[in-house]
Design a protein around this motif. Structure first.
Motif, PDB file in Angstrom:
ATOM      1  N   THR A 225       0.885  -1.237   0.146  1.00 56.51           N
ATOM      2  CA  THR A 225      -0.045   0.160   0.170  1.00 56.51           C
ATOM      3  C   THR A 225       0.755   1.177  -0.045  1.00 56.51           C
ATOM      4  OG1 THR A 225       0.133  -0.153   2.547  1.00 56.51           O
ATOM      5  CG2 THR A 225      -2.210  -1.251   1.374  1.00 56.51           C
ATOM      6  N   ASN A 226       1.767   1.627   0.663  1.00 57.91           N
ATOM      7  CA  ASN A 226       3.332   1.908   0.450  1.00 57.91           C
ATOM      8  C   ASN A 226       3.556   2.561  -1.076  1.00 57.91           C
ATOM      9  OD1 ASN A 226       4.549   0.492   1.081  1.00 57.91           O
ATOM     10  ND2 ASN A 226       6.245   1.321   1.126  1.00 57.91           N
ATOM     11  N   LEU A 227       2.937   1.602  -1.713  1.00 60.26           N
ATOM     12  CA  LEU A 227       3.920   1.880  -3.161  1.00 60.26           C
ATOM     13  C   LEU A 227       2.559   1.829  -4.441  1.00 60.26           C
ATOM     14  CD1 LEU A 227       6.656  -0.407  -3.309  1.00 60.26           C
ATOM     15  CD2 LEU A 227       7.270   2.141  -2.562  1.00 60.26           C
ATOM     16  N   ASP A 228       2.881   2.358  -5.690  1.00 63.07           N
ATOM     17  CA  ASP A 228       2.105   2.758  -6.482  1.00 63.07           C
ATOM     18  C   ASP A 228       2.503   1.115  -7.581  1.00 63.07           C
ATOM     19  OD1 ASP A 228       0.922   4.192  -5.405  1.00 63.07           O
ATOM     20  OD2 ASP A 228       1.227   5.662  -6.433  1.00 63.07           O
ATOM     21  N   ASN A 229       1.579   0.455  -8.084  1.00 64.58           N
ATOM     22  CA  ASN A 229       2.227  -0.396  -9.386  1.00 64.58           C
ATOM     23  C   ASN A 229       3.756  -1.077  -8.930  1.00 64.58           C
ATOM     24  OD1 ASN A 229       0.076   0.092 -11.054  1.00 64.58           O
ATOM     25  ND2 ASN A 229       1.134   2.286 -11.258  1.00 64.58           N
ATOM     26  N   PHE A 230       2.950  -2.097  -7.703  1.00 61.62           N
ATOM     27  CA  PHE A 230       4.623  -2.267  -7.237  1.00 61.62           C
ATOM     28  C   PHE A 230       4.576  -3.681  -8.020  1.00 61.62           C
ATOM     29  CE2 PHE A 230       6.703  -6.286  -5.185  1.00 61.62           C
ATOM     30  CZ  PHE A 230       7.134  -4.945  -4.239  1.00 61.62           C
ATOM     31  N   ASN A 231       5.428  -4.596  -8.288  1.00 61.92           N
ATOM     32  CA  ASN A 231       5.858  -5.085  -9.540  1.00 61.92           C
ATOM     33  C   ASN A 231       6.472  -6.025  -8.675  1.00 61.92           C
ATOM     34  OD1 ASN A 231       5.922  -3.267 -11.833  1.00 61.92           O
ATOM     35  ND2 ASN A 231       8.173  -2.489 -11.538  1.00 61.92           N
ATOM     36  N   LEU A 232       5.283  -7.098  -8.720  1.00 52.99           N
ATOM     37  CA  LEU A 232       5.367  -8.411  -8.085  1.00 52.99           C
ATOM     38  C   LEU A 232       6.278  -9.350  -8.773  1.00 52.99           C
ATOM     39  CD1 LEU A 232       3.061 -10.424  -5.258  1.00 52.99           C
ATOM     40  CD2 LEU A 232       5.150 -11.172  -6.527  1.00 52.99           C
ATOM     41  N   VAL A 233       7.209  -9.081  -9.311  1.00 54.54           N
ATOM     42  CA  VAL A 233       8.287 -10.047 -10.848  1.00 54.54           C
ATOM     43  C   VAL A 233       8.800 -11.165  -9.700  1.00 54.54           C
ATOM     44  CG1 VAL A 233       9.486  -9.570 -13.089  1.00 54.54           C
ATOM     45  CG2 VAL A 233       7.634  -7.948 -11.804  1.00 54.54           C
ATOM     46  N   THR A 241       9.019 -23.763  -4.932  1.00 56.03           N
ATOM     47  CA  THR A 241       8.369 -23.410  -3.921  1.00 56.03           C
ATOM     48  C   THR A 241       8.127 -22.059  -4.136  1.00 56.03           C
ATOM     49  OG1 THR A 241       8.810 -25.716  -2.964  1.00 56.03           O
ATOM     50  CG2 THR A 241       7.343 -23.818  -1.716  1.00 56.03           C
ATOM     51  N   LEU A 242       6.505 -21.032  -4.219  1.00 53.61           N
ATOM     52  CA  LEU A 242       6.564 -20.301  -4.170  1.00 53.61           C
ATOM     53  C   LEU A 242       4.770 -20.454  -3.237  1.00 53.61           C
ATOM     54  CD1 LEU A 242       6.327 -17.057  -4.995  1.00 53.61           C
ATOM     55  CD2 LEU A 242       5.867 -17.917  -6.912  1.00 53.61           C
ATOM     56  N   ASP A 243       5.263 -19.304  -2.374  1.00 52.95           N
ATOM     57  CA  ASP A 243       4.117 -19.505  -1.765  1.00 52.95           C
ATOM     58  C   ASP A 243       4.020 -17.180  -1.492  1.00 52.95           C
ATOM     59  OD1 ASP A 243       2.060 -18.710   0.352  1.00 52.95           O
ATOM     60  OD2 ASP A 243       3.538 -20.098   2.090  1.00 52.95           O
ATOM     61  N   LEU A 244       2.618 -17.575  -1.952  1.00 55.76           N
ATOM     62  CA  LEU A 244       2.747 -16.020  -1.964  1.00 55.76           C
ATOM     63  C   LEU A 244       1.206 -15.239  -1.512  1.00 55.76           C
ATOM     64  CD1 LEU A 244       3.097 -14.932  -6.245  1.00 55.76           C
ATOM     65  CD2 LEU A 244       4.689 -14.685  -3.746  1.00 55.76           C
ATOM     66  N   ARG A 245       1.396 -13.946  -0.151  1.00 58.55           N
ATOM     67  CA  ARG A 245       0.260 -13.796   0.446  1.00 58.55           C
ATOM     68  C   ARG A 245       0.785 -12.379   0.148  1.00 58.55           C
ATOM     69  NH1 ARG A 245      -2.082 -18.268   3.594  1.00 58.55           N
ATOM     70  NH2 ARG A 245      -0.554 -20.193   3.196  1.00 58.55           N
ATOM     71  N   VAL A 246      -0.567 -11.938  -0.117  1.00 55.83           N
ATOM     72  CA  VAL A 246      -0.607 -10.410  -0.339  1.00 55.83           C
ATOM     73  C   VAL A 246      -1.708  -9.811   0.083  1.00 55.83           C
ATOM     74  CG1 VAL A 246       1.268 -10.504  -2.085  1.00 55.83           C
ATOM     75  CG2 VAL A 246      -1.670 -10.738  -2.668  1.00 55.83           C
ATOM     76  N   GLU A 247      -1.458  -8.959   1.065  1.00 52.89           N
ATOM     77  CA  GLU A 247      -2.872  -7.547   0.985  1.00 52.89           C
ATOM     78  C   GLU A 247      -3.389  -6.692  -0.030  1.00 52.89           C
ATOM     79  OE1 GLU A 247      -2.453  -6.631   4.634  1.00 52.89           O
ATOM     80  OE2 GLU A 247      -1.097  -8.352   5.767  1.00 52.89           O
ATOM     81  N   PRO A 248      -4.416  -5.892   0.246  1.00 44.84           N
ATOM     82  CA  PRO A 248      -5.594  -5.357  -0.617  1.00 44.84           C
ATOM     83  C   PRO A 248      -4.411  -4.192  -1.454  1.00 44.84           C
ATOM     84  CG  PRO A 248      -6.704  -5.980   1.426  1.00 44.84           C
ATOM     85  CD  PRO A 248      -5.494  -6.828   1.114  1.00 44.84           C
TER      86      PRO A 248
END
Length: 481
Positions: A225-233, A241-248
């Motif tokens: 939320t502190n950044l606009d258009n974060f690049n989750l690349v 193994t990839l475990d992603l948990r993101v908030e709105p």
């Protein structure tokens, strides 16, 4: 010495040294232990909390340097302050431990540093301890801290150029700042866990991951939320193994991981999501946030973001389509409902190779939703319901008890095991079990566990009712816990 003999000596020594923790060593016992070689004693001390290992230095001159041969420091605030009437603060105790290590000739290099600090945590102290440790060939750094949000901890530059680091685990209350230099390098890093950290800019994660050339396990719990258009690349050829948990928040996702075998995603979906090149993926857990908890049947539009249910359903479909070759899947039931309610059923991805499906969530489901899923998983052999029912409503929802119109391929030819966990015995659940028992022609096992809160009479009634249900498979056994 052979391995079995060495193991016996280790076990004997561990048994003896357990009395050190109870502060009940006799002089004779201490003398026996003192005759053991350094490698055995240091191994035993490595099994103790760092505080207890340091205390053994007071036993005798023989023991004074032994704790410094342990290649790890576990600096847990709770453990170090657990003694009643403790006169020293956590930073003072840790500083004394480092000072004591430096007074002993030839201490072992610290290969693992673990710090847990929540109440008396100053970034300057953490920075100093980390810097002191990274003079050695550190292999694992594990930080879990809680500092003033206005004074975040920024990792020392030396961390980002550690050639020996294999495991990096960082957890905070968004008070660990990740700001990697563009030229950072982690040639040995295999496990990376970032939980509730703060990224300096939109490309911080990409910069970090580009430096991890042998990474195999990535866990990310984040809020952007502190950044606009974060690049989750995530473009890591070696990742398994990839475990992603993101908030709105506002973020873009691009995942290209040809070696990936397990993928877990939890959180809301943005509109810019790309999953590609996943030929080895066979196990997933999908818990897409359905309009931040708003029920699909209650709203046509997400008021906060102006996203229609139809548009969000398309996002979910597009997100899941590259996962169509997986073998095992755990799926939030609300994800299935949004696909059912807002999509043409033919648009729902087919999962031709799916062998095991587990449906989980805190929601009442509809049998017709399950039916559609079964039609999209023709080779399914194992079906699991792990749903916590909403006890605020026991009334049937329209369609929940809808009769089976046509038998799916998996029910008629492939489903051999069905597991229902935490059965409450309401009509919707009972009807679902009845329909499956009636339709599954090759079912071998139906295992059922009931809620702990049910009294024995209700359990008996549920068991007697299920036992009377018609079974298409004559070899089907019902296991009732």
């Amino acid at each position: 010495m052979n391995m079995s003999g060495q193991r016996r000596r280790i076990e004997r020594a561990e048994s003896c040294v357990s009395s050190v923790r109870q502060k009940s060593l006799t002089n004779t016992d201490a003398d026996i232990i003192s005759t053991l070689p350094d490698f055995l004693l240091s191994h035993i001390l490595s099994l103790l909390p760092t505080k207890d290992a340091v205390v053994t230095s007071t036993l005798s001159s023989r023991w004074r340097p032994l704790w410094t041969l342990v290649p790890l420091l576990d600096l847990d605030e709770y453990q170090l302050l657990r003694t009643q009437n403790q006169t020293f603060r956590f930073p003072e105790i840790v500083s004394r431990i480092f000072i004591l290590r430096n007074t002993v000739p030839n201490p072992a290099p610290i290969h693992k540093l673990r710090i847990r600090c929540f109440n008396d945590c100053v970034p300057l102290h953490i920075d100093t301890w980390v810097r002191a440790t990274f003079r050695h060939r550190v292999q694992e750094l594990d930080l879990s801290i809680c500092t003033d949000p206005n004074e975040p901890l920024e990792l020392p530059r030396s961390v980002f150029f550690c050639s020996t680091l294999v495991v990096l685990k960082l957890e905070g209350n968004f008070n660990i700042l990740i700001n990697p230099p563009s030229a950072c390098d982690f040639p040995s890093l295999r496990i990376l866990e970032l939980r509730y950290v703060k990224f300096a800019n939109s490309d911080s994660l990409s910069t970090l991951l580009n430096a991890c050339t042998v990474l195999q396990d990535l866990t990310l719990n984040a809020n952007f939320t502190n950044l606009d258009n974060f690049n989750l690349v995530v473009l890591v050829d070696t990742l398994k193994t990839l475990d992603l948990r993101v908030e709105p928040s506002s973020y873009k996702v691009h995942i290209n991981t040809p070696a990936l075998e397990y993928f877990s995603f939890s959180g809301p979906l943005g509109e810019d999501v790309v999953l590609e090149n996943l030929p080895n993926l066979d196990d997933t857990l999908i818990d897409v946030d359905v309009q931040h908890g708003v029920g699909i049947q209650d709203y046509d539009v997400d008021v906060e973001h102006g996203v229609s249910i139809q548009d969000y359903a398309k996002r979910v479909r597009d997100f899941m389509r590259p996962l169509s070759n997986i073998v095992d899947m755990e799926l939030c039931i609300e994800v299935a409902e949004i696909l059912y309610d807002a999509s043409s059923h033919d648009d729902i991805p087919m999962f031709h190779n799916l062998n095991s499906l587990s449906l989980f969530g805190f929601h009442y489901f509809e049998w017709r939703v399950v039916q559609v899923l079964l039609h999209r998983t023709p080779k399914l052999q194992v079906l699991v319901f792990d749903l916590s029912a909403d006890h605020t409503s026991r009334s049937a929802i329209d369609g929940c008890l809808e009769k089976l119109q046509d038998v799916s391929e998996c029910l008629s030819s492939h489903l051999t095991a069905c597991h229902y966990r935490e059965l409450s015995g309401n009509g919707i659940e009972m009807e679902l079990l009845r329909q499956i028992l009636k339709a599954a022609r090759v079912l071998k096992t139906m295992s059922i566990s009931v809620e702990d809160t049910l009294d024995s009479e209700v359990k008996l009634r549920v068991w007697e009712e299920i036992s009377k249900y018609q079974r298409s498979s004559h070899s089907c056994q019902i296991a009732f816990d």
